[in-house]
Motif scaffolding. Structure first.
Motif, PDB file in Angstrom:
ATOM      1  N   PHE A  67       0.835  -1.197   0.000  1.00  0.00           N
ATOM      2  CA  PHE A  67       0.000   0.000   0.000  1.00  0.00           C
ATOM      3  C   PHE A  67       0.877   1.257   0.000  1.00  0.00           C
ATOM      4  CE2 PHE A  67      -1.980  -3.225   2.907  1.00  0.00           C
ATOM      5  CZ  PHE A  67      -2.913  -3.701   1.997  1.00  0.00           C
ATOM      6  N   THR A  68       0.325   2.335  -0.545  1.00  0.00           N
ATOM      7  CA  THR A  68       1.001   3.633  -0.468  1.00  0.00           C
ATOM      8  C   THR A  68       0.305   4.575   0.500  1.00  0.00           C
ATOM      9  OG1 THR A  68      -0.279   4.443  -2.359  1.00  0.00           O
ATOM     10  CG2 THR A  68       1.877   3.446  -2.819  1.00  0.00           C
ATOM     11  N   LYS A  69      -0.978   4.267   0.849  1.00  0.00           N
ATOM     12  CA  LYS A  69      -1.696   5.089   1.822  1.00  0.00           C
ATOM     13  C   LYS A  69      -2.705   4.208   2.561  1.00  0.00           C
ATOM     14  CE  LYS A  69      -3.231   9.321   0.905  1.00  0.00           C
ATOM     15  NZ  LYS A  69      -4.108  10.457   0.454  1.00  0.00           N
ATOM     16  N   ILE A  70      -2.730   4.345   3.889  1.00  0.00           N
ATOM     17  CA  ILE A  70      -3.703   3.606   4.691  1.00  0.00           C
ATOM     18  C   ILE A  70      -4.428   4.572   5.619  1.00  0.00           C
ATOM     19  CG2 ILE A  70      -2.335   1.480   4.654  1.00  0.00           C
ATOM     20  CD1 ILE A  70      -1.608   2.069   7.612  1.00  0.00           C
ATOM     21  N   LEU A  71      -5.646   4.201   6.014  1.00  0.00           N
ATOM     22  CA  LEU A  71      -6.390   4.953   7.017  1.00  0.00           C
ATOM     23  C   LEU A  71      -6.343   4.171   8.330  1.00  0.00           C
ATOM     24  CD1 LEU A  71      -9.737   6.814   6.743  1.00  0.00           C
ATOM     25  CD2 LEU A  71      -9.481   5.078   8.521  1.00  0.00           C
ATOM     26  N   ILE A  72      -6.120   4.883   9.431  1.00  0.00           N
ATOM     27  CA  ILE A  72      -6.072   4.250  10.752  1.00  0.00           C
ATOM     28  C   ILE A  72      -7.376   4.575  11.474  1.00  0.00           C
ATOM     29  CG2 ILE A  72      -4.796   4.029  12.907  1.00  0.00           C
ATOM     30  CD1 ILE A  72      -2.339   5.128  11.364  1.00  0.00           C
ATOM     31  N   ALA A  73      -8.226   3.580  11.628  1.00  0.00           N
ATOM     32  CA  ALA A  73      -9.558   3.777  12.199  1.00  0.00           C
ATOM     33  C   ALA A  73      -9.516   3.610  13.715  1.00  0.00           C
ATOM     34  CB  ALA A  73     -10.548   2.801  11.575  1.00  0.00           C
ATOM     35  N   ASN A  74      -8.704   4.428  14.372  1.00  0.00           N
ATOM     36  CA  ASN A  74      -8.559   4.324  15.815  1.00  0.00           C
ATOM     37  C   ASN A  74      -7.941   5.610  16.336  1.00  0.00           C
ATOM     38  OD1 ASN A  74      -8.173   3.031  18.531  1.00  0.00           O
ATOM     39  ND2 ASN A  74      -8.710   1.218  17.346  1.00  0.00           N
ATOM     40  N   ARG A  75      -7.582   5.605  17.603  1.00  0.00           N
ATOM     41  CA  ARG A  75      -7.036   6.787  18.252  1.00  0.00           C
ATOM     42  C   ARG A  75      -5.965   6.340  19.253  1.00  0.00           C
ATOM     43  NH1 ARG A  75      -8.244   7.679  23.305  1.00  0.00           N
ATOM     44  NH2 ARG A  75      -8.141   9.940  23.098  1.00  0.00           N
ATOM     45  N   GLY A  76      -5.410   7.296  19.995  1.00  0.00           N
ATOM     46  CA  GLY A  76      -4.513   6.971  21.094  1.00  0.00           C
ATOM     47  C   GLY A  76      -3.223   6.307  20.658  1.00  0.00           C
ATOM     48  N   GLU A  77      -2.665   5.522  21.593  1.00  0.00           N
ATOM     49  CA  GLU A  77      -1.328   4.992  21.354  1.00  0.00           C
ATOM     50  C   GLU A  77      -1.289   3.991  20.199  1.00  0.00           C
ATOM     51  OE1 GLU A  77      -0.223   1.750  22.022  1.00  0.00           O
ATOM     52  OE2 GLU A  77      -2.090   0.999  22.863  1.00  0.00           O
ATOM     53  N   ILE A  78      -2.373   3.228  19.979  1.00  0.00           N
ATOM     54  CA  ILE A  78      -2.306   2.256  18.884  1.00  0.00           C
ATOM     55  C   ILE A  78      -2.304   2.969  17.542  1.00  0.00           C
ATOM     56  CG2 ILE A  78      -4.801   1.879  18.870  1.00  0.00           C
ATOM     57  CD1 ILE A  78      -1.942  -0.596  17.967  1.00  0.00           C
ATOM     58  N   ARG A 125       7.864   4.380   8.629  1.00  0.00           N
ATOM     59  CA  ARG A 125       9.137   3.704   8.387  1.00  0.00           C
ATOM     60  C   ARG A 125       9.121   2.947   7.064  1.00  0.00           C
ATOM     61  NH1 ARG A 125      10.787  -1.231   9.234  1.00  0.00           N
ATOM     62  NH2 ARG A 125       9.023  -1.842  10.525  1.00  0.00           N
ATOM     63  N   MET A 126       7.937   2.465   6.657  1.00  0.00           N
ATOM     64  CA  MET A 126       7.809   1.702   5.422  1.00  0.00           C
ATOM     65  C   MET A 126       7.487   2.592   4.219  1.00  0.00           C
ATOM     66  SD  MET A 126       5.655  -1.593   6.852  1.00  0.00           S
ATOM     67  CE  MET A 126       5.644  -2.422   5.264  1.00  0.00           C
ATOM     68  N   GLY A 127       7.393   3.918   4.434  1.00  0.00           N
ATOM     69  CA  GLY A 127       7.111   4.825   3.342  1.00  0.00           C
ATOM     70  C   GLY A 127       5.649   4.869   2.939  1.00  0.00           C
ATOM     71  N   ILE A 128       4.768   4.522   3.871  1.00  0.00           N
ATOM     72  CA  ILE A 128       3.328   4.509   3.601  1.00  0.00           C
ATOM     73  C   ILE A 128       2.696   5.735   4.260  1.00  0.00           C
ATOM     74  CG2 ILE A 128       1.169   3.235   3.954  1.00  0.00           C
ATOM     75  CD1 ILE A 128       2.897   0.680   4.179  1.00  0.00           C
ATOM     76  N   ARG A 129       1.922   6.490   3.509  1.00  0.00           N
ATOM     77  CA  ARG A 129       1.240   7.660   4.054  1.00  0.00           C
ATOM     78  C   ARG A 129       0.045   7.207   4.894  1.00  0.00           C
ATOM     79  NH1 ARG A 129       2.319  12.600   2.427  1.00  0.00           N
ATOM     80  NH2 ARG A 129       0.167  13.321   2.695  1.00  0.00           N
TER      81      ARG A 129
END
Length: 675
Positions: A2-13, A23-27
């Motif tokens: 992947f080149t872009k992912i959405l993070i469906a969460n909050r906080g430390e995770i 680090r992997m070059g993914i936005r």
């Protein structure tokens, strides 16, 4: 990839996933609620989108909105983190239907393991050992009572769709079953929208050991060894470590192979955790499978040298597992402590407020945790908050995960104790002091582990308050004197507040209070300070000692108290002086003789809400006579139930709220008159 992912969460995770992606070059794309507009996870991602109000059901649980954002911004995959939608099969289906990759297991695997009852049946067919119990669909209370009586007490009631310790009750006697069942079902319905429960035999002094499994879409499946998560409160984990103390190679292989069999039975893909309950004799039984990344995954990363989020991303992109079973080795020992905004002395009630000061031990973030081929860094911190952030009542009150690594368990224990001593927070209650007592306790340090450790050693882990030592009082006094020095006129001898006098010595009386002093007849620590050319003489109940300031660097003080040298840090928050010295934290309230701000109305006789929440049960009526300890009102806060009990024999004069009412922190729930 992947080149872009959405993070469906909050906080430390969310911060943790973003770091691997970077680090992997993914936005990365963050989503956030109105309460999280300035949150750390918003700042660390490349893009961020507001998705709703503070309440999770209107923001982080709105799968439709999250998918809309992913499509609009061109995210090719969604990482759900843990909690929220991470184990929601409908959400996983909707993500895939939208043409977006779900960084997690197939929805079919979630459904198979999402119901604890159905999962037990599957595991039975896969020859995975099971605890005696009832996992049926018939939820008639009378039937459930009969099944519990058949299994034999104590039994454990568990929400079938549950997790995180919610919707769980231990029932010791048959006559207590009906009330426990009703409470369990209420909490399960509130937390998961499903009040179905299962019943299991409650094992005496069991250990909670879980196996990290990973599978890819090519049919490969491995176990990344085990974690011991036995130390719990309210069925929620407090300390986790890897590997499990006392684990033999043969037992590790047997549990690992059983975990792989469980994963294969449901066609699993991605990261998952198979949880077992283990007897002291070495036997073990399947408990449940968490179809997501676990909170405690860092200890596995520390002993294997692997980045589990990177593995998740690679597997979700269709790549094979980076390593096979024979390539997975163990290196050293790791322990994780969950630092929470909560008050252990008040039943671990969450604490709401602002992190006015946060000083952490020297540590690295996970991606800098070690050099290729070398050992991990000794201390790692995963956190989703910063100094100045607010812990709100809307979400889990975790501040950070503190992870340490050692060449062996002894070294890891020493590093954890030291790191906890260096973790300093001002502004709200935390469990740091409790964690330090727990790590240093004879039971934990001696690996005498089971899920009842905290309750069994309650006297040692919850000691009564002790008097603040003279050194802590001296540090608070010096910090107060420093604050009184007018900086702008430091060159003016008449503007100094150092206590110089032309004739005679200047004497000053100070008064501080803490939980211990408040219980004394005098009600405070009385200090006398007498100025001398090279320092002070401090007088207290224990005698007097010369006091001299050696050096100060911001909040850090080096002093001589009599013949002893002492170091400490002091942070002032209003009239509260927070003293950190010798690995201890003392919260001392200065009793300013010129201020009456500390005088408050106690509202005598009115029992108050310990935190914001909802009234779920009123167990008494106006005019009812009750005995000390009688349950009066049950509140739900942060999806946990809290019972308000009578503080003494007396009469309920008036019930002020009804079932379903929302109440604020400190709100009077009922008027009570002691007999």
């Amino acid at each position: 990839m992947f080149t872009k992912i959405l993070i469906a969460n909050r906080g430390e995770i969310a911060c943790r996933v973003a770091a691997t992606a970077r680090r992997m070059g993914i936005r990365t794309v963050a989503v956030y609620s109105e309460a999280d507009a300035t949150a750390k996870h918003v700042a660390v991602c490349d893009e961020a989108v507001l998705i709703g109000p503070a309440a999770a059901k209107e923001s982080y649980l709105r799968g439709d909105k999250i998918i809309e954002v992913a499509k609009a911004l061109g995210a090719q995959a969604i990482h759900p983190g843990y909690g929220f939608l991470s184990e929601n099969a409908e959400f996983a289906d909707a993500v895939e239907a939208a043409g977006i990759a779900f960084i997690g297991p197939p929805a079919s695997s979630m459904r198979a393991m999402g119901s604890k009852s159905a999962a037990k049946q599957l595991m039975e067919h896969a020859s995975v050992p099971l605890v005696p119990g009832y996992h049926g669909d018939d939820q008639d209370p009378a039937l459930l009572q009969r099944e519990a009586d058949r299994i034999g007490y104590p039994v454990l009631l568990k929400a079938s769709a549950g997790g995180g310790g919610k919707g769980m009750r231990v029932v010791e006697h048959s006559e207590d079953f009906a009330a426990a069942l009703a409470s369990c079902k209420r909490e399960a319905l509130s937390s998961f929208g499903d009040d179905k429960v299962l019943i299991e035999k409650y094992l005496i002094r069991p250990r909670h050991i879980e196996i990290q499994v990973f599978a890819d879409s090519q049919g490969n499946c491995v176990y990344l060894h085990e974690r011991d998560c036995s130390v719990q409160r309210r069925h929620q984990k407090v300390l986790e470590e890897a590997p499990a103390p006392g684990m033999t190679h043969e037992r590790r292989a047997a549990m690992g192979e059983a975990a792989v069999a469980a994963a294969r039975a449901v066609g699993y893909v991605g990261a998952g955790t198979v949880e077992f309950i283990a007897n002291q004799d070495g036997s073990f039984y399947f408990m449940e499978m968490n179809t997501r990344l676990q909170v405690e995954h860092p200890v596995t990363e520390m002993i294997t040298g692997l980045d589990l989020v990177e593995w998740q991303l690679r597997v979700a992109a269709g790549q094979p597992l980076p390593k096979q079973q024979h390539e997975l080795n163990l290196n050293g020992h790791a322990i994780e402590a969950r630092v929470y905004a909560e008050n252990p002395e008040k039943g671990f009630l969450p604490s709401i407020g602002t992190l006015r000061h946060m000083d952490t031990p020297n540590a690295v973030s996970f991606e800098l945790g070690g050099l290729p081929g070398g050992d991990p860094a000794p201390v790692r911190i995963d956190s989703g908050v910063r100094e100045g952030d607010t812990i709100t009542p809307f979400y889990d009150p975790m501040i950070a995960k503190l992870i340490v690594w050692g060449a062996d368990r002894t070294q890891a224990l020493a590093r954890m104790s030291q790191a906890l001593s260096e973790f300093r927070i001002v502004g709200l209650a935390t469990n740091i002091a409790f964690l330090k007592r727990l790590v240093e306790s004879a039971a934990f340090s001696g690996a005498d582990l089971d899920t009842g450790l905290i309750e069994r050693h309650g006297d040692a882990l919850f000691p009564p308050p002790k008097a603040a030592p003279l050194g802590a009082l001296a540090l608070a006094a010096l910090a107060l004197l420093d604050d009184e020095q007018p900086q702008a006129v430091a060159a003016d001898p008449w503007g100094k507040a150092c206590g110089w006098r032309l004739n005679g010595a200047y004497k000053r009386q100070l008064s501080f209070t803490d939980d211990y002093a408040a219980g004394l007849d005098a009600g405070a620590y009385a200090l006398g300070l007498t100025y001398h050319p090279h320092g002070w003489v401090i007088e207290a109940a224990g005698g007097s000692s010369p006091l001299a300031l050696v050096a100060r660097n911001d909040a850090c003080y080096s002093i001589h108290l009599g013949a002893a040298a002492l170091q400490g840090s002091v942070y002032r928050d209003g009239d509260m002086f927070h003293v950190f010295t010798n690995g201890q934290h003392y919260a001392l309230a200065y009793n300013d003789p010129l201020s009456h701000a500390g005088e408050v109305e106690t509202g005598g006789g009115r029992l108050t809400a310990p935190m914001p929440g909802k009234v779920v049960a009123v167990l008494v009526s106006n005019g009812q006579e009750v005995k000390k300890g009688t349950p009066l009102v049950i509140m739900e806060a942060m999806k946990m139930e809290h019972t308000i009990a009578a503080p003494a024999d007396g009469v309920v004069e008036e019930v002020l709220y009804q079932v379903g009412d929302q109440v604020a922190d400190g709100a009077p729930l009922l008027a009570f008159k002691a007999a």
